[in-house]
Design an enzyme around this catalytic site. Structure first.
Site, PDB file in Angstrom:
ATOM      1  N   LYS A   1       2.421  -3.414   7.225  1.00  0.00           N
ATOM      2  CA  LYS A   1       2.662  -3.589   5.781  1.00  0.00           C
ATOM      3  C   LYS A   1       4.091  -3.157   5.440  1.00  0.00           C
ATOM      4  O   LYS A   1       4.767  -3.794   4.629  1.00  0.00           O
ATOM      5  CB  LYS A   1       1.662  -2.776   4.956  1.00  0.00           C
ATOM      6  CG  LYS A   1       0.240  -3.295   4.965  1.00  0.00           C
ATOM      7  CD  LYS A   1       0.087  -4.687   4.371  1.00  0.00           C
ATOM      8  CE  LYS A   1       0.277  -4.731   2.869  1.00  0.00           C
ATOM      9  NZ  LYS A   1       0.006  -6.084   2.324  1.00  0.00           N
TER      10      LYS A   1
ATOM     11  N   THR B   1       0.818  -1.214   0.000  1.00  0.00           N
ATOM     12  CA  THR B   1       0.000   0.000   0.000  1.00  0.00           C
ATOM     13  C   THR B   1       0.853   1.264   0.000  1.00  0.00           C
ATOM     14  O   THR B   1       2.002   1.239   0.476  1.00  0.00           O
ATOM     15  CB  THR B   1      -0.899  -0.003   1.265  1.00  0.00           C
ATOM     16  OG1 THR B   1      -1.419   1.295   1.471  1.00  0.00           O
ATOM     17  CG2 THR B   1      -0.110  -0.375   2.512  1.00  0.00           C
ATOM     18  N   ASP B   2       0.291   2.365  -0.458  1.00  0.00           N
ATOM     19  CA  ASP B   2       1.015   3.644  -0.382  1.00  0.00           C
ATOM     20  C   ASP B   2       1.056   4.172   1.051  1.00  0.00           C
ATOM     21  O   ASP B   2       1.790   5.116   1.345  1.00  0.00           O
ATOM     22  CB  ASP B   2       0.400   4.688  -1.332  1.00  0.00           C
ATOM     23  CG  ASP B   2      -1.042   5.067  -0.998  1.00  0.00           C
ATOM     24  OD1 ASP B   2      -1.646   4.422  -0.120  1.00  0.00           O
ATOM     25  OD2 ASP B   2      -1.560   6.014  -1.617  1.00  0.00           O
ATOM     26  N   GLU B   3       0.264   3.547   1.946  1.00  0.00           N
ATOM     27  CA  GLU B   3       0.240   4.037   3.334  1.00  0.00           C
ATOM     28  C   GLU B   3       1.579   3.821   4.037  1.00  0.00           C
ATOM     29  O   GLU B   3       1.840   4.427   5.072  1.00  0.00           O
ATOM     30  CB  GLU B   3      -0.909   3.380   4.103  1.00  0.00           C
ATOM     31  CG  GLU B   3      -2.250   3.724   3.485  1.00  0.00           C
ATOM     32  CD  GLU B   3      -3.443   3.375   4.348  1.00  0.00           C
ATOM     33  OE1 GLU B   3      -3.322   3.362   5.573  1.00  0.00           O
ATOM     34  OE2 GLU B   3      -4.509   3.111   3.769  1.00  0.00           O
TER      35      GLU B   3
ATOM     36  N   TYR C   1      -1.654  -0.729  10.974  1.00  0.00           N
ATOM     37  CA  TYR C   1      -1.796  -1.376   9.661  1.00  0.00           C
ATOM     38  C   TYR C   1      -0.620  -1.044   8.756  1.00  0.00           C
ATOM     39  O   TYR C   1       0.059  -1.935   8.236  1.00  0.00           O
ATOM     40  CB  TYR C   1      -3.111  -0.936   8.994  1.00  0.00           C
ATOM     41  CG  TYR C   1      -3.157  -1.215   7.502  1.00  0.00           C
ATOM     42  CD1 TYR C   1      -3.146  -2.525   7.025  1.00  0.00           C
ATOM     43  CD2 TYR C   1      -3.188  -0.169   6.563  1.00  0.00           C
ATOM     44  CE1 TYR C   1      -3.175  -2.783   5.646  1.00  0.00           C
ATOM     45  CE2 TYR C   1      -3.213  -0.420   5.199  1.00  0.00           C
ATOM     46  CZ  TYR C   1      -3.206  -1.736   4.748  1.00  0.00           C
ATOM     47  OH  TYR C   1      -3.217  -1.981   3.393  1.00  0.00           O
TER      48      TYR C   1
HETATM   49  P1  NAD Z   1      -9.279  -7.581   2.179  1.00  0.00           P
HETATM   50  O1  NAD Z   1      -9.264  -7.332   3.658  1.00  0.00           O
HETATM   51  O2  NAD Z   1     -10.517  -7.299   1.413  1.00  0.00           O
HETATM   52  O3  NAD Z   1      -8.898  -9.107   1.899  1.00  0.00           O
HETATM   53  C1  NAD Z   1      -7.874  -9.769   2.575  1.00  0.00           C
HETATM   54  C2  NAD Z   1      -8.005 -11.260   2.296  1.00  0.00           C
HETATM   55  O4  NAD Z   1      -6.920 -11.928   2.965  1.00  0.00           O
HETATM   56  C3  NAD Z   1      -9.312 -11.874   2.828  1.00  0.00           C
HETATM   57  O5  NAD Z   1      -9.873 -12.715   1.852  1.00  0.00           O
HETATM   58  C4  NAD Z   1      -8.859 -12.665   4.052  1.00  0.00           C
HETATM   59  O6  NAD Z   1      -9.672 -13.796   4.302  1.00  0.00           O
HETATM   60  C5  NAD Z   1      -7.444 -13.053   3.657  1.00  0.00           C
HETATM   61  N1  NAD Z   1      -6.590 -13.304   4.834  1.00  0.00           N
HETATM   62  C6  NAD Z   1      -6.445 -12.522   5.934  1.00  0.00           C
HETATM   63  N2  NAD Z   1      -5.595 -13.099   6.807  1.00  0.00           N
HETATM   64  C7  NAD Z   1      -5.163 -14.248   6.228  1.00  0.00           C
HETATM   65  C8  NAD Z   1      -4.261 -15.271   6.619  1.00  0.00           C
HETATM   66  N3  NAD Z   1      -3.628 -15.228   7.810  1.00  0.00           N
HETATM   67  N4  NAD Z   1      -4.031 -16.313   5.779  1.00  0.00           N
HETATM   68  C9  NAD Z   1      -4.665 -16.371   4.573  1.00  0.00           C
HETATM   69  N5  NAD Z   1      -5.557 -15.441   4.162  1.00  0.00           N
HETATM   70  C10 NAD Z   1      -5.790 -14.392   4.978  1.00  0.00           C
HETATM   71  O7  NAD Z   1      -8.033  -6.750   1.616  1.00  0.00           O
HETATM   72  P2  NAD Z   1      -7.907  -6.015   0.202  1.00  0.00           P
HETATM   73  O8  NAD Z   1      -8.475  -4.656   0.314  1.00  0.00           O
HETATM   74  O9  NAD Z   1      -8.335  -6.930  -0.880  1.00  0.00           O
HETATM   75  O10 NAD Z   1      -6.319  -5.839   0.143  1.00  0.00           O
HETATM   76  C11 NAD Z   1      -5.500  -6.861  -0.427  1.00  0.00           C
HETATM   77  C12 NAD Z   1      -4.057  -6.432  -0.316  1.00  0.00           C
HETATM   78  O11 NAD Z   1      -3.857  -5.207  -1.009  1.00  0.00           O
HETATM   79  C13 NAD Z   1      -3.597  -6.203   1.116  1.00  0.00           C
HETATM   80  O12 NAD Z   1      -2.296  -6.713   1.247  1.00  0.00           O
HETATM   81  C14 NAD Z   1      -3.607  -4.698   1.268  1.00  0.00           C
HETATM   82  O13 NAD Z   1      -2.627  -4.282   2.203  1.00  0.00           O
HETATM   83  C15 NAD Z   1      -3.282  -4.243  -0.134  1.00  0.00           C
HETATM   84  N6  NAD Z   1      -3.815  -2.930  -0.520  1.00  0.00           N
HETATM   85  C16 NAD Z   1      -5.140  -2.627  -0.338  1.00  0.00           C
HETATM   86  C17 NAD Z   1      -5.631  -1.395  -0.761  1.00  0.00           C
HETATM   87  C18 NAD Z   1      -7.095  -1.041  -0.635  1.00  0.00           C
HETATM   88  O14 NAD Z   1      -7.479   0.097  -0.945  1.00  0.00           O
HETATM   89  N7  NAD Z   1      -7.971  -1.954  -0.255  1.00  0.00           N
HETATM   90  C19 NAD Z   1      -4.783  -0.468  -1.352  1.00  0.00           C
HETATM   91  C20 NAD Z   1      -3.428  -0.813  -1.530  1.00  0.00           C
HETATM   92  C21 NAD Z   1      -2.978  -2.048  -1.118  1.00  0.00           C
END
Ligand code: NAD
Length: 359
Positions: free
Chosen positions: A168, A132-134, A164
């Protein structure tokens, strides 16, 4: 074969939908199915013989070893994470466990598997870490000294603010250390805020849409002046598959939508779209924007995030297809057309859902 961790989540499911509909890759979705995991977000998987699901925790090395040796993936796309900032403030433990220890365990599982490979299968293997950009922390708006509006580049120093983003950031450092120390072929992406279909209702945009439809308050943190750079999730999914398949080993790519918006303007845009698309409002509501209320700001709330995404555009030819206006319209329309999906999520009756159909 691509191993996607967290493929039942918001972005992971978009990646899998894209892989199944627009590529010939087979996919194994490795997901623990926490509250955020929902297999109903991958409806195409039911009819695909290129899709496999494993309910596994990334902290469980024995299970990871089994999955690696069973499916022998060419690429790992690592999205599994605890992802909600407010939850990380209320209880950071799960974030440390999954985002840091889980990523460490997955790296070790991947390294062991990669070392067992030979020839092209070994030289072509890659581990793509999605972040993430965070991790970069806060951006001044504008810079007090220069008056300019700076952007996060791949060279920006890490300065995470929340449990969080700190977890990350730690995982990003581990991935780079596994590249430098062990030679594991890794690539990292850091992306701005995503929005779009199948977004869990606790996140800002779906939360506001669903509250407005129900005639409930639209709570905005502080004065709503925090700026985020919004990217439509399907644009992110396309970028991720591009990096996973064509990105250069050892590189980092920032991914963003060139859509800097204040939170309050995001909420106002949603209200305007709802006025147009759902003019019949809940009883007693004059206009959706009357529902906006300002609530106490989140501790440590970053003021501004904004991404310089020129590197991925120049090197890999990726640019977003959706503007903020077109993506927001699609998103609101999706929530209007898919009441069953979010009603099941809100009722808690989801996750495995119609799991029988997934085999
Ligand atoms: P999300 O919370 O919607 O999904 C996370 C998934 O990971 C879920 O399906 C959950 O069941 C699974 N999970 C959690 N803990 C687990 C474990 N211990 N073992 C196996 N599976 C596990 O998250 P998202 O929004 O889809 O984000 C996905 C990735 O992208 C993350 O790494 C997040 O940091 C990154 N990200 C998200 C955003 C955003 O805006 N949502 C932006 C940039 C980066």
């Amino acid at each position: 074969m691509i191993l996607v961790t967290g493929g039942a989540g918001f972005i992971g499911s978009s990646v899998i939908r894209h892989l199944l509909s627009d590529t010939t890759f087979s996919v194994v979705n490795l997901d623990k199915l926490t509250y955020a995991g929902n297999l109903e977000s991958i409806p195409d998987s039911i009819k695909s013989n290129r899709y496999f699901f494993e309910q596994v925790d990334i902290c469980d090395i024995a299970e990871l070893d089994r999955v690696f040796s069973t499916y022998r993936p060419d690429i790992v796309m690592h999205l599994a994470a605890e992802s909600h900032v407010d939850r990380s403030i209320d209880g950071p433990g799960d974030f440390i466990q999954t985002n840091i220890l889980g990523t460490y365990t997955l790296l070790e599982g991947a390294r062991k598997y990669w070392l067992s490979l030979e020839g092209e299968k070994k030289s072509n293997f890659r581990f793509h870490h999605i972040s993430t950009d965070e991790v970069y922390g806060d951006l001044p708006h504008p810079d007090e000294v220069t008056g300019e509006l700076p952007l996060f580049t791949e060279k920006t120093s890490y300065a995470p603010s929340s449990p969080y983003s700190a977890s990350k950031a730690s995982s990003d450092h581990l991935v780079r250390a596994w590249l430098r120390t062990y030679g594991l072929p890794t690539v990292v992406t850091n992306c701005s805020n995503n929005y779009g279909p199948y977004h869990f209702p606790e996140k800002l945009i779906p939360h506001m849409i669903l509250n407005a439809l129900a005639g409930k308050a639209l709570p905005v943190y502080g004065d709503g002046s925090q700026i985020r750079d919004w990217l439509y999730v399907e644009d992110h999914a396309r970028a991720l598959v591009k990096v996973a398949t064509k990105g250069h080993i050892g590189e980092t790519y920032n991914i963003g939508g060139h859509n800097e918006k204040r939170n309050i303007d995001v909420v106002k845009t949603l209200c305007e779209l709802l006025e147009e698309l759902v003019p019949n409002k809940p009883e007693g509501i004059g206009s959706y924007s009357d529902l906006i209320t300002y609530v106490k700001d989140r501790p440590g709330h970053d003021v501004r995030y904004a991404i310089d995404a020129r590197k991925i555009a120049d090197e890999l030819g990726w640019t977003p297809e959706e503007t903020f206006e077109s993506g927001m319209r699609k998103t609101v329309q999706w929530y209007l057309d898919n009441k069953e999906w979010w009603q099941r999520v809100l009722s808690g009756d989801y996750k495995l859902g119609r799991i029988g159909e997934h085999g």
